[in-house]
Scaffold this motif. Structure first.
Motif, PDB file in Angstrom:
ATOM      1  N   ALA A 116      -9.267 -10.036   0.373  1.00  0.00           N
ATOM      2  CA  ALA A 116      -8.711  -8.599   0.633  1.00  0.00           C
ATOM      3  C   ALA A 116      -8.062  -8.331   1.881  1.00  0.00           C
ATOM      4  O   ALA A 116      -7.029  -8.033   1.834  1.00  0.00           O
ATOM      5  N   GLN A 117      -8.393  -9.382   3.002  1.00  0.00           N
ATOM      6  CA  GLN A 117      -7.601  -9.622   4.227  1.00  0.00           C
ATOM      7  C   GLN A 117      -6.217  -9.954   3.929  1.00  0.00           C
ATOM      8  O   GLN A 117      -5.212  -9.468   4.559  1.00  0.00           O
ATOM      9  N   ASP A 118      -6.393 -11.242   3.188  1.00  0.00           N
ATOM     10  CA  ASP A 118      -4.866 -11.825   2.765  1.00  0.00           C
ATOM     11  C   ASP A 118      -4.062 -10.881   1.913  1.00  0.00           C
ATOM     12  O   ASP A 118      -2.934 -10.821   2.490  1.00  0.00           O
ATOM     13  N   ASN A 119      -4.749 -10.093   1.137  1.00  0.00           N
ATOM     14  CA  ASN A 119      -3.714  -9.086   0.291  1.00  0.00           C
ATOM     15  C   ASN A 119      -3.131  -8.116   1.423  1.00  0.00           C
ATOM     16  O   ASN A 119      -1.926  -7.621   1.278  1.00  0.00           O
ATOM     17  N   ASN A 120      -4.013  -7.819   2.383  1.00  0.00           N
ATOM     18  CA  ASN A 120      -3.645  -6.581   3.276  1.00  0.00           C
ATOM     19  C   ASN A 120      -2.213  -7.180   4.111  1.00  0.00           C
ATOM     20  O   ASN A 120      -1.414  -6.591   4.428  1.00  0.00           O
ATOM     21  N   TYR A 121      -2.663  -8.648   4.413  1.00  0.00           N
ATOM     22  CA  TYR A 121      -1.384  -9.160   5.276  1.00  0.00           C
ATOM     23  C   TYR A 121      -0.216  -9.133   4.304  1.00  0.00           C
ATOM     24  O   TYR A 121       0.922  -9.071   4.886  1.00  0.00           O
ATOM     25  N   GLU A 122      -0.450  -9.484   3.115  1.00  0.00           N
ATOM     26  CA  GLU A 122       0.768  -9.781   2.192  1.00  0.00           C
ATOM     27  C   GLU A 122       1.311  -8.494   2.212  1.00  0.00           C
ATOM     28  O   GLU A 122       2.689  -8.524   1.879  1.00  0.00           O
ATOM     29  N   ASN A 123       0.779  -7.375   2.159  1.00  0.00           N
ATOM     30  CA  ASN A 123       1.282  -6.022   1.867  1.00  0.00           C
ATOM     31  C   ASN A 123       2.237  -5.614   2.923  1.00  0.00           C
ATOM     32  O   ASN A 123       2.906  -4.674   2.949  1.00  0.00           O
ATOM     33  N   THR A 124       2.262  -6.222   4.082  1.00  0.00           N
ATOM     34  CA  THR A 124       3.178  -5.946   5.091  1.00  0.00           C
ATOM     35  C   THR A 124       4.569  -6.718   5.034  1.00  0.00           C
ATOM     36  O   THR A 124       5.294  -6.339   5.952  1.00  0.00           O
ATOM     37  N   VAL A 125       4.832  -7.581   4.111  1.00  0.00           N
ATOM     38  CA  VAL A 125       5.881  -8.047   3.809  1.00  0.00           C
ATOM     39  C   VAL A 125       6.840  -7.303   3.101  1.00  0.00           C
ATOM     40  O   VAL A 125       6.377  -6.482   1.956  1.00  0.00           O
ATOM     41  N   THR A 126       8.044  -6.828   3.513  1.00  0.00           N
ATOM     42  CA  THR A 126       8.725  -5.791   3.106  1.00  0.00           C
ATOM     43  C   THR A 126       9.660  -6.199   1.840  1.00  0.00           C
ATOM     44  O   THR A 126      10.249  -7.286   1.639  1.00  0.00           O
ATOM     45  N   ASN A 127       9.553  -5.183   0.891  1.00  0.00           N
ATOM     46  CA  ASN A 127      10.060  -5.514  -0.634  1.00  0.00           C
ATOM     47  C   ASN A 127      11.400  -4.988  -0.548  1.00  0.00           C
ATOM     48  O   ASN A 127      11.693  -3.535  -0.618  1.00  0.00           O
ATOM     49  N   ILE A 128      12.539  -5.901  -0.592  1.00  0.00           N
ATOM     50  CA  ILE A 128      13.979  -5.144  -0.586  1.00  0.00           C
ATOM     51  C   ILE A 128      14.646  -5.529  -1.909  1.00  0.00           C
ATOM     52  O   ILE A 128      14.686  -6.544  -2.408  1.00  0.00           O
ATOM     53  N   ALA A 129      14.845  -4.457  -2.414  1.00  0.00           N
ATOM     54  CA  ALA A 129      15.596  -4.703  -3.959  1.00  0.00           C
ATOM     55  C   ALA A 129      17.032  -4.726  -3.905  1.00  0.00           C
ATOM     56  O   ALA A 129      17.803  -3.941  -3.303  1.00  0.00           O
ATOM     57  N   HIS A 130      17.482  -6.004  -4.184  1.00  0.00           N
ATOM     58  CA  HIS A 130      18.814  -6.474  -3.880  1.00  0.00           C
ATOM     59  C   HIS A 130      19.699  -5.813  -4.885  1.00  0.00           C
ATOM     60  O   HIS A 130      19.704  -5.852  -6.093  1.00  0.00           O
ATOM     61  N   ARG A 131      20.719  -5.176  -4.231  1.00  0.00           N
ATOM     62  CA  ARG A 131      21.560  -4.347  -5.054  1.00  0.00           C
ATOM     63  C   ARG A 131      20.952  -3.336  -6.109  1.00  0.00           C
ATOM     64  O   ARG A 131      21.457  -3.124  -7.229  1.00  0.00           O
ATOM     65  N   GLY A 132      19.603  -2.785  -5.606  1.00  0.00           N
ATOM     66  CA  GLY A 132      18.863  -2.093  -6.386  1.00  0.00           C
ATOM     67  C   GLY A 132      18.053  -2.860  -7.340  1.00  0.00           C
ATOM     68  O   GLY A 132      17.913  -4.147  -7.148  1.00  0.00           O
ATOM     69  N   ASP A 170      17.612   3.970  -8.462  1.00  0.00           N
ATOM     70  CA  ASP A 170      16.520   4.656  -8.776  1.00  0.00           C
ATOM     71  C   ASP A 170      15.255   4.040  -9.211  1.00  0.00           C
ATOM     72  O   ASP A 170      14.147   4.309  -9.203  1.00  0.00           O
ATOM     73  N   LEU A 171      15.793   2.973 -10.042  1.00  0.00           N
ATOM     74  CA  LEU A 171      14.560   2.074 -10.579  1.00  0.00           C
ATOM     75  C   LEU A 171      13.942   1.398  -9.584  1.00  0.00           C
ATOM     76  O   LEU A 171      12.590   1.481  -9.649  1.00  0.00           O
ATOM     77  N   ALA A 172      14.613   0.932  -8.484  1.00  0.00           N
ATOM     78  CA  ALA A 172      13.833   0.391  -7.418  1.00  0.00           C
ATOM     79  C   ALA A 172      12.865   1.436  -6.711  1.00  0.00           C
ATOM     80  O   ALA A 172      11.825   0.909  -6.362  1.00  0.00           O
ATOM     81  N   PHE A 173      13.538   2.477  -6.491  1.00  0.00           N
ATOM     82  CA  PHE A 173      12.473   3.463  -5.852  1.00  0.00           C
ATOM     83  C   PHE A 173      11.470   3.741  -6.782  1.00  0.00           C
ATOM     84  O   PHE A 173      10.142   3.843  -6.429  1.00  0.00           O
ATOM     85  N   GLU A 174      11.442   3.775  -8.076  1.00  0.00           N
ATOM     86  CA  GLU A 174      10.570   4.071  -9.072  1.00  0.00           C
ATOM     87  C   GLU A 174       9.286   2.736  -9.072  1.00  0.00           C
ATOM     88  O   GLU A 174       8.139   2.683  -9.085  1.00  0.00           O
ATOM     89  N   GLN A 175       9.883   1.447  -8.796  1.00  0.00           N
ATOM     90  CA  GLN A 175       9.070   0.397  -8.649  1.00  0.00           C
ATOM     91  C   GLN A 175       8.717   0.362  -7.105  1.00  0.00           C
ATOM     92  O   GLN A 175       7.722  -0.807  -6.843  1.00  0.00           O
ATOM     93  N   LYS A 176       8.636   1.132  -6.208  1.00  0.00           N
ATOM     94  CA  LYS A 176       8.055   1.148  -4.836  1.00  0.00           C
ATOM     95  C   LYS A 176       8.582   0.284  -4.241  1.00  0.00           C
ATOM     96  O   LYS A 176       7.733  -0.318  -3.309  1.00  0.00           O
ATOM     97  N   ALA A 177       9.950  -0.126  -4.150  1.00  0.00           N
ATOM     98  CA  ALA A 177      10.397  -1.009  -3.156  1.00  0.00           C
ATOM     99  C   ALA A 177      10.416  -0.473  -1.745  1.00  0.00           C
ATOM    100  O   ALA A 177      10.470   0.698  -1.610  1.00  0.00           O
ATOM    101  N   ASP A 178      10.344  -1.128  -0.866  1.00  0.00           N
ATOM    102  CA  ASP A 178      10.543  -0.377   0.429  1.00  0.00           C
ATOM    103  C   ASP A 178      11.931  -0.232   0.910  1.00  0.00           C
ATOM    104  O   ASP A 178      12.191   0.661   1.501  1.00  0.00           O
ATOM    105  N   TYR A 179      12.895  -1.131   0.398  1.00  0.00           N
ATOM    106  CA  TYR A 179      14.399  -1.036   0.775  1.00  0.00           C
ATOM    107  C   TYR A 179      15.002  -1.028  -0.510  1.00  0.00           C
ATOM    108  O   TYR A 179      14.682  -1.925  -1.454  1.00  0.00           O
TER     109      TYR A 179
END
Length: 282
Positions: free
Chosen positions: A30-46, A60-69
């Motif tokens: 669980a601690q590892d997963n919490n660490y992993e979730n700090t990695v930013t998810n950037i959708a390349h060209r969406g 819009d799809l990237a937003f729906e997929q909960k990308a960070d950027y």
């Protein structure tokens, strides 16, 4: 009986205390997963693995997929408008032909930017940067790449004006970052809005025999906040040297789980990917 209950209570408290000092495998996971979730998810060209790149459909799809950027590529039209398209010609991703800078905005937006990907996206348009800022600011981060800025004198000022007009030039600016392979352009933009974080993109041609050297990093650290290289330019030592200079690194472009796992083991700060769902941590 009372003595037995008392002894069991003491043992339970001791076990609970030990669980805090020495977490179980599940707790560590669980601690590892919490660490992993700090990695930013950037959708390349969406979400460009699933929709035509640099279109509202992909963003819009990237937003729906909960990308960070979302990452957007920015160029300038003949009449000085900022638009989001990757190639310096429209040939690959539209039904038109010619250089982006030879089209007016009206001419560009008459092109079909979706059918090349799939007929279900027929009629998608090349969006303007102002449209993107207005649609997504405050909802999802925007990583702006100035694409071939040497072709468009004044593009840094144009972008700065669009951001300032929307009060996005302030600290805590709803997560706007500007980057480019053209490091002189990054410096120019940084000089216009010093408060906004900027990044340098690094390809193999900008590395020294496949290495991002300490000399490179010392130069980048004078003005940049991010060093965003081709994924194959990273190893554990390079990530550590980037972090040693208080820089962050978001490598590009990741399209499979193996690279996600490897880069996360290195301790990267973000991952630029065509498939944001790859960052749905397991």
């Amino acid at each position: 009986m009372k003595k037995l209950l008392k002894r069991m209570t003491i043992l339970s408290i001791a076990a609970l205390s030990l669980s805090f000092l020495f977490p179980t495998g599940a707790a560590l996971a669980a601690q590892d997963n919490n660490y992993e979730n700090t990695v930013t998810n950037i959708a390349h060209r969406g979400s460009s693995g699933h929709a035509p790149e640099n279109t509202i459909a992909a963003y819009d799809l990237a937003f729906e997929q909960k990308a960070d950027y979302i990452e957007i590529d920015v160029q300038m039209t003949e009449d000085g408008e900022l638009v989001s398209i990757h190639d310096t010609t429209v040939d690959r991703t539209t039904d038109g032909t010619g250089s982006v800078g030879d089209f007016t905005l009206e001419e560009l937006q008459n092109l079909d930017a979706g059918s090349w990907f799939d007929s279900s996206f027929a009629g998608e348009k090349i969006p303007t940067v102002e449209e993107i800022l207005d649609r997504y600011r405050g909802k999802i981060g925007i990583l702006v790449e100035l694409k071939s800025p040497e072709l468009y004198p004044g593009i840094e000022e144009k972008l700065a004006d669009a951001l300032i007009e929307r009060n996005l030039d302030k600290p805590n600016n709803n997560k706007i970052i500007v980057q480019s392979f053209n490091h002189d352009s990054v410096k120019r933009f940084h000089n216009i809005i010093p408060s906004m974080p900027v990044g340098v993109l690094v390809g193999h041609g900008q590395a020294d025999n496949g290495e991002i050297t300490d000399e490179h990093l010392e130069q980048y650290a004078k003005y940049a906040d991010y060093v965003n290289p081709n994924k194959s330019l990273l190893d554990q030592d390079t990530v550590d040297r980037i972090h040693h200079r208080a820089l962050k690194t978001w490598p590009y472009t990741i399209v499979d789980e193996e690279w996600v796992d490897l880069l996360m083991d290195y301790g990267v700060d973000g991952i630029i990917t065509d498939y944001p769902e790859l960052m749905d941590f397991r």
